[in-house]
Design an enzyme around this catalytic site. Structure first.
Site, PDB file in Angstrom:
ATOM      1  N   TRP A 356       0.820  -1.216   0.000  1.00 21.24           N
ATOM      2  CA  TRP A 356       0.000   0.000   0.000  1.00 21.24           C
ATOM      3  C   TRP A 356       0.849   1.260   0.000  1.00 21.24           C
ATOM      4  CZ3 TRP A 356      -0.787   3.498   4.319  1.00 21.24           C
ATOM      5  CH2 TRP A 356      -0.034   3.176   5.453  1.00 21.24           C
ATOM      6  N   ASP A 357       2.150   1.098   0.208  1.00 23.08           N
ATOM      7  CA  ASP A 357       3.063   2.240   0.165  1.00 23.08           C
ATOM      8  C   ASP A 357       2.885   3.033  -1.134  1.00 23.08           C
ATOM      9  OD1 ASP A 357       3.855   0.331   2.004  1.00 23.08           O
ATOM     10  OD2 ASP A 357       5.991   0.623   1.693  1.00 23.08           O
ATOM     11  N   GLU A 485       2.061  -1.389  13.217  1.00 21.42           N
ATOM     12  CA  GLU A 485       2.184  -2.848  13.226  1.00 21.42           C
ATOM     13  C   GLU A 485       2.720  -3.377  14.552  1.00 21.42           C
ATOM     14  OE1 GLU A 485       2.917  -3.689   8.479  1.00 21.42           O
ATOM     15  OE2 GLU A 485       4.642  -3.221   9.755  1.00 21.42           O
ATOM     16  N   LYS A 587       4.849   2.252  15.880  1.00 15.94           N
ATOM     17  CA  LYS A 587       5.878   2.077  14.857  1.00 15.94           C
ATOM     18  C   LYS A 587       5.887   3.233  13.862  1.00 15.94           C
ATOM     19  CE  LYS A 587       7.430  -1.303  11.387  1.00 15.94           C
ATOM     20  NZ  LYS A 587       7.051  -2.500  10.606  1.00 15.94           N
ATOM     21  N   GLN A 588       4.722   3.724  13.510  1.00 14.27           N
ATOM     22  CA  GLN A 588       4.611   4.766  12.487  1.00 14.27           C
ATOM     23  C   GLN A 588       3.299   5.512  12.668  1.00 14.27           C
ATOM     24  OE1 GLN A 588       4.260   1.555   9.368  1.00 14.27           O
ATOM     25  NE2 GLN A 588       2.955   3.078   8.401  1.00 14.27           N
TER      26      GLN A 588
END
Length: 753
Positions: A356-357, A485, A587-588
């Protein structure tokens, strides 16, 4: 405190080194990778290197199903994990000087230097050994995509007469490090010799999953001063031997040209063979200088629009150019069957497949820096795989289409449950890319045709994936993994719920604007979508004034990252997975990813409260994380944080921030450095089809400038003591700068605010 490992020298246009980093050779190989969108390779030495390294050459679209099948396989799991595989090793040579082999790991190498010239896509390295100065130049031609060129020069520097022998290989005896560990992927179909070289035809070995077998035809030919003295086939490789005597004070050259063709482009082997012969013939009278000039011209055309110029910081300048160079070496939109693998041609981790990046991070960059057809091809890639997405949903007993987390064909080929069937937010990012393309370009033709076909099936998935909570009179989504994640199997991820409702609303609105009776969306279905949108549950906390990442997140031990002992970082290399999942660390960007996507829906105060709460909990151990935080920090006026996050995304690989670049570069996240400058520092927004800017200048910089394509226009934005907007092509345009309306007809100069 950042922990970095900087191997390569700082130069605005080059990646340089003055020694062979034997303890970090894999990292050095990653950083000197090259490619041309069709094929590429890590920065492996062509010569023998007997110490630890990661040999890697890859051809776009060529892959293999990993035999691994998890021990807890259940109904609905994919049958295999698709992996990009090592292609034929066609860069390989063995060099002998006076019958002594050059092994760059053990031989007495002196005066080594290396430079990857990003301006023209050429890697050069040099060294002196046994009285001979060796120079190697290589490039993967952008002008002729099937061509890789390797030029070897041998200069006599010690006054002795030397014999030089070069054995040149095309080797099919290769393996992967990241999948099917002990298997060879290639079986020889045919090999042979030509008047000036040799060729090898190989096919991927059969597999039990019905995945097509790929055929590669590689041919090597030579120009220069050496005599071809022997040709043979041994141990899965064709080997050509070339010899010459090197007199004192003279230089001999040997040019190895390799053409690589794949069955993806030809109906049968006969057609591929004919094309290979024709290509080799067409190149036979073309000089090295002509090939080099064509390479330089091709890259010059790309840099004319794509280059971001930074004054006052060579580190920042090198970072953005390195990322743009690697992105365009991986993908430039020529083939709608291809997408952007997270490692590109630089490694095997993540399988090299589509994530999906692309939709979330790459589409905005390619919209601005390339022809609109490049982005349209990325959208077509997903439309072409709609049947596979429908299959994925059916495997889970759900309606509509579930686009895969990892794929080459549209069918899910990632066999980790918490990623594959919980991280379903990617099924919102793909519709978002359709919206982004339409909103940015103003072109609604794709939306009205292929786009709606994708949107309707994705909307049907979300309508089936939600469930109704009678107790709360709300629709919810349980059992998911959000962008963070470091938490699995959670309920009501705010970002996922927000995306799901948005897809349903956007699809319904688009159907109203462009009726499609052929898609059979009836009134009852539309009413159901509307009910879900109206009653979607969004976790919030009134006291903190934030959107809650998911149910239960606030019950964790909310200790900021700053209070951790730095020796714990990165968490994924120091903590058990169990400990990470129970921790509060992110994580992000998760909630902040949704605020970035739909920034016009939230007030500045809402953005500030959420940023102030979540960023201190974020470890940024995803390569996708820093850019989103940089963009939002810039909007909030947190200039130092914006610059800090830019530096992290721009030099993530160059400085090995997360201690994982040895596996390959983070290609898709390389868009982040451009996003951080253009959407962050310059605050370019295209909300509701209106272009606006609100630039600031980082304290350590003297200025920066970039171009964007926007709705048939080419604009240049320069930020220094003043903000300068120039219309280089196209008709005048109305836009906003610092909230004030500007009609740009030629050039406008404003004060920096």
């Amino acid at each position: 405190m950042k922990q970095i490992k900087r191997l390569m020298g700082i130069d605005p246009w080059k990646i340089t080194a003055n020694e062979i980093e034997k303890d970090d050779r894999r990292l050095q190989e990653s950083l000197t990778s090259i490619g041309n969108g069709y094929m590429g390779m890590r920065g492996n030495f062509s010569e023998t290197y007997s110490a630890d390294h990661h040999q890697g050459t890859y051809v776009a679209g060529v892959w293999f199903p990993d035999k691994t099948r998890v021990g807890w396989w259940k109904n609905g799991y994919p049958e295999y994990f698709g992996k990009a595989i090592n292609a034929l090793d066609f860069a390989k040579v063995r060099i002998f000087v006076d019958k002594k082999e050059v092994d760059l790991a053990t031989a007495p190498v002196e005066n080594f230097d290396m430079a990857l010239d990003m301006k023209n896509g050429v890697l050069t390295y040099r060294y002196t050994i046994y009285g001979v100065r060796v120079t190697v130049e290589r490039f993967f031609s952008v002008a002729t995509r099937e061509l890789a060129v390797f030029k070897f020069s041998f200069e006599n520097v010690d006054g002795e007469l030397h014999s030089v022998r070069v054995q040149s290989f095309i080797n099919a005896n290769v393996r992967n490090e990241d999948s099917n560990y002990e298997e060879n992927f290639w079986e020889i179909y045919e090999n042979g010799t030509t008047e000036n070289g040799s060729y090898l035809i190989s096919q991927t070995v059969p597999n039990p999953f019905g995945v097509e077998q790929f055929t590669l035809l590689a041919q090597q030919n030579y120009l220069g001063d050496f005599d071809l003295t022997d040709q043979k086939f041994v141990d899965g490789a064709v080997v050509d031997t070339l010899d010459e005597i090197l007199p004192f004070s003279e230089t001999l050259t040997l040019e190895k040209r390799v053409t690589v063709l794949t069955s993806r482009d030809y109906e049968d082997l006969a057609a591929m063979t004919d094309a290979s012969v024709a290509l080799a013939d067409s190149l036979s009278d073309v000089s090295y200088q002509e090939l080099f000039d064509a390479q330089t011209e091709s890259w010059t055309q790309r840099w004319e629009i794509a280059d971001v110029q930074i004054d006052g910081s060579d580190e920042a300048q090198q970072g953005i150019r390195f990322n743009l160079f690697q992105l365009f070496s991986t993908y430039y939109g020529e083939d709608e069957r291809l997408n952007i693998g997270p490692k590109g041609f630089t490694g095997e981790k993540y399988g090299g497949a589509t994530y999906w990046d692309t939709e979330a991070y790459a589409v905005p960059l390619y919209l601005a820096l390339a022809d609109t057809n490049v982005t349209k091809n990325l959208l077509k890639y997903r439309h072409n795989q709609l049947d596979g997405a429908i299959h994925n949903a059916q495997q889970q007993g759900l309606a509509g289409a579930l686009y895969p987390m990892v794929t080459f064909t549209g069918v899910e080929c990632h066999n980790e449950w918490e990623i594959t069937f919980e991280e379903i937010h990617r099924n919102g990012a793909i519709p978002y890319a359709i919206y982004n393309y339409t909103n940015y370009t103003g072109d609604e033709t794709y939306l009205a045709h292929e786009g709606l076909e994708v949107l309707v099936e994705v909307a049907r998935f979300w309508a089936d994936r939600v469930h109704y909570s009678k107790r709360n009179d709300k629709y919810m989504i349980h059992g998911v993994t959000g962008p963070n994640e470091y938490e699995n199997n959670i309920n009501n991820n705010w970002y996922t719920n927000t995306l799901a409702a948005w897809v349903l609303r956007y699809t319904a609105e688009s159907l109203t604007k462009f009726p499609r009776p052929d898609l059979a969306v009836n009134d009852a279905e539309l009413a159901k979508w509307a009910e879900i949108v109206e009653k979607m549950y969004y976790p919030k906390d009134a006291e903190l004034g934030i959107f809650v990442q998911h149910d239960g997140y606030l019950d964790k031990d909310l200790t900021p990252v700053a209070e951790l002992d730095p020796s714990n970082l990165p968490l994924n290399q120091n903590w058990s997975w169990d400990k990470i999942l129970r921790s509060p660390y992110i994580k992000q960007a998760d909630v902040l990813q949704g605020i970035y996507f739909f920034g016009d829906n939230y007030t500045l105060e809402e953005k500030k409260r959420n940023f102030d709460f979540y960023e201190p909990m974020t470890v940024h151990e995803s390569s996708l994380s820093p850019s989103i935080h940089s963009i939002l920090a810039a909007e909030l006026g947190y200039d130092e944080k914006a610059v800090e996050m830019y530096e992290r995304t721009a030099r993530l690989d160059l400085d090995n921030y997360n201690n994982d670049t040895a596996d390959g570069l983070h290609i898709t996240s390389m868009t982040g450095s451009w996003l951080a400058i253009v959407q962050g520092f310059a605050q370019m927004k295209t909300w509701n089809g209106k272009l606006s800017f609100a630039p600031f200048l980082p304290k350590a910089w003297d200025g920066y400038a970039f171009h964007i394509n926007y709705r048939g226009r080419l604009l240049k934005v320069s930020v220094a003591e003043k903000v300068t907007l120039e219309l280089l092509k196209g008709q005048a345009i109305d836009l906003e700068v610092y909230g004030e309306k500007v009609n740009l007809q030629d050039k406008v100069i404003l004060a920096v605010q």
